[in-house]
Enzyme design. Structure first.
Site, PDB file in Angstrom:
ATOM      1  N   LYS A 115       9.889   6.162  15.284  1.00 24.53           N
ATOM      2  CA  LYS A 115      10.288   5.180  14.281  1.00 24.53           C
ATOM      3  C   LYS A 115      10.482   5.823  12.917  1.00 24.53           C
ATOM      4  O   LYS A 115      11.470   5.563  12.215  1.00 24.53           O
ATOM      5  CB  LYS A 115       9.254   4.055  14.209  1.00 24.53           C
ATOM      6  N   PRO A 173      15.946   1.964  13.481  1.00 23.65           N
ATOM      7  CA  PRO A 173      14.475   1.992  13.504  1.00 23.65           C
ATOM      8  C   PRO A 173      13.899   0.691  14.059  1.00 23.65           C
ATOM      9  O   PRO A 173      14.352  -0.404  13.692  1.00 23.65           O
ATOM     10  CB  PRO A 173      14.111   2.162  12.022  1.00 23.65           C
ATOM     11  N   ARG A 200       0.838  -1.217   0.000  1.00 23.08           N
ATOM     12  CA  ARG A 200       0.000   0.000   0.000  1.00 23.08           C
ATOM     13  C   ARG A 200       0.867   1.260   0.000  1.00 23.08           C
ATOM     14  O   ARG A 200       0.522   2.252  -0.641  1.00 23.08           O
ATOM     15  CB  ARG A 200      -0.933  -0.004   1.207  1.00 23.08           C
ATOM     16  N   ARG A 209      -2.921  10.442   6.557  1.00 25.32           N
ATOM     17  CA  ARG A 209      -1.555  10.931   6.311  1.00 25.32           C
ATOM     18  C   ARG A 209      -1.526  12.157   5.416  1.00 25.32           C
ATOM     19  O   ARG A 209      -0.503  12.848   5.345  1.00 25.32           O
ATOM     20  CB  ARG A 209      -0.709   9.808   5.697  1.00 25.32           C
TER      21      ARG A 209
END
Length: 303
Positions: free
Chosen positions: A221, A238, A131, A179
């Protein structure tokens, strides 16, 4: 390493520690895709390239020596001795790291453009790799600049100034959901000069991380990913779901740990090569589905 041009291709012989699937399927970038013949094609710095490997030769198709020297040499991190990196990470008898290094021995950390990396990993939050790739593809197709490569149209990653002029409604075409507001807000601040990427890039890692996390939509992250993949801060480690699982499974006797604890442990154990260690561990854990059930693993992988 021996480099030559044949017809319109740049051919590299004698390059160790380089495998296409390891590099482009290890979660560090989202614009390169495997082709039917096993090659990979993708776009970086406004240019598209198709790369194949046969025996010990790496072929960069339909490109020039000038572009190889000015773009692809650094992008592919061809000047780094990854044999030395792997030797340092595996010294001291760490059997897990040795297994991860052997499994993903062809990984190289790409030198990606900072702005693209920032937006790409904002998109990656709470998302899966297929995605993420689709959202970025839509972003570039709708707002990037077109160019032609091997008879097909490809698109550059849109500049902050281009995205900053959009409305949330216009940006919704990329289907990034919540987002959108993070992407738009970041673009507006970079375009206006409120956020200066060159200044952040010049900061020590801990200060750069703090500056990145001050940007709406960038958490711990995501900031670590930007530091590692967009700023080449190899001390950044990360921690995503795959790293958390393999670290708990193999370094903490399969017991639950906080991200803070895992990060501190990684800093002590891997030091300045934490980012390198993270990539070997991520690829190893995700490909072998370490520490997860078959049902949990069948999700496409979290970035």
């Amino acid at each position: 390493m021996d480099v030559k041009t044949v017809n319109n291709d740049v051919i590299i012989a004698g390059q160790c520690d380089f495998e296409l699937s390891h590099i482009f399927d290890c979660g560090q970038c989202f614009r390169f895709n495997r082709q039917e013949d096993g090659s990979y094609m993708g776009t970086a710095f406004g240019k598209t390239i198709q790369i194949s490997k046969k025996n010990n030769e790496i072929v960069l198709h339909d490109t020039s020596m000038e572009d190889f020297e000015n773009v692809w040499y650094d992008f592919l991190d061809l000047g780094r001795d990854y044999g030395a990196v792997k030797d340092e990470l595996t010294k001291g008898g760490d059997t897990l790291m040795r297994a991860a290094v052997e499994y993903g021995g062809g990984i190289r950390i790409l030198n990606q453009e900072l702005w693209e990396t920032m937006i790409s990993f904002i998109i990656s939050a709470s998302n899966n790799i297929p995605r993420i790739k689709k959202i970025i593809e839509l972003l570039c197709e709708n707002f990037g600049e077109p160019h032609t490569y091997r008879g097909a149209v490809h698109y550059s990653f849109p500049a902050p100034q281009r995205l900053a002029e959009l409305s949330l409604e216009e940006l919704s075409v990329i289907r990034a959901g919540f987002r959108d507001k993070y992407i738009l807000g970041c673009a507006q601040k970079v375009a206006s000069g409120e956020i200066r990427l060159d200044e952040i890039d010049a900061m020590p890692t801990h200060e750069a991380k703090k500056a990145l996390m001050s940007i709406y939509g960038i958490g711990s992250k995501v900031s670590d990913c930007i530091l590692l993949f967009g700023m080449q801060r190899f001390d950044s480690f990360p921690v995503d779901v795959w790293i958390k699982r393999i670290m708990e499974y193999c370094y903490f006797q399969n017991t639950q740990q906080s991200i803070k604890t895992i990060s501190a442990y990684a800093s002590d154990r891997f030091g300045r090569l934490g980012g390198m260690a993270q990539q070997y561990l991520f690829f190893y854990a995700r490909e072998l589905k370490i520490g997860v059930s078959d049902k949990a693993a069948d999700t496409g992988g979290k970035s």
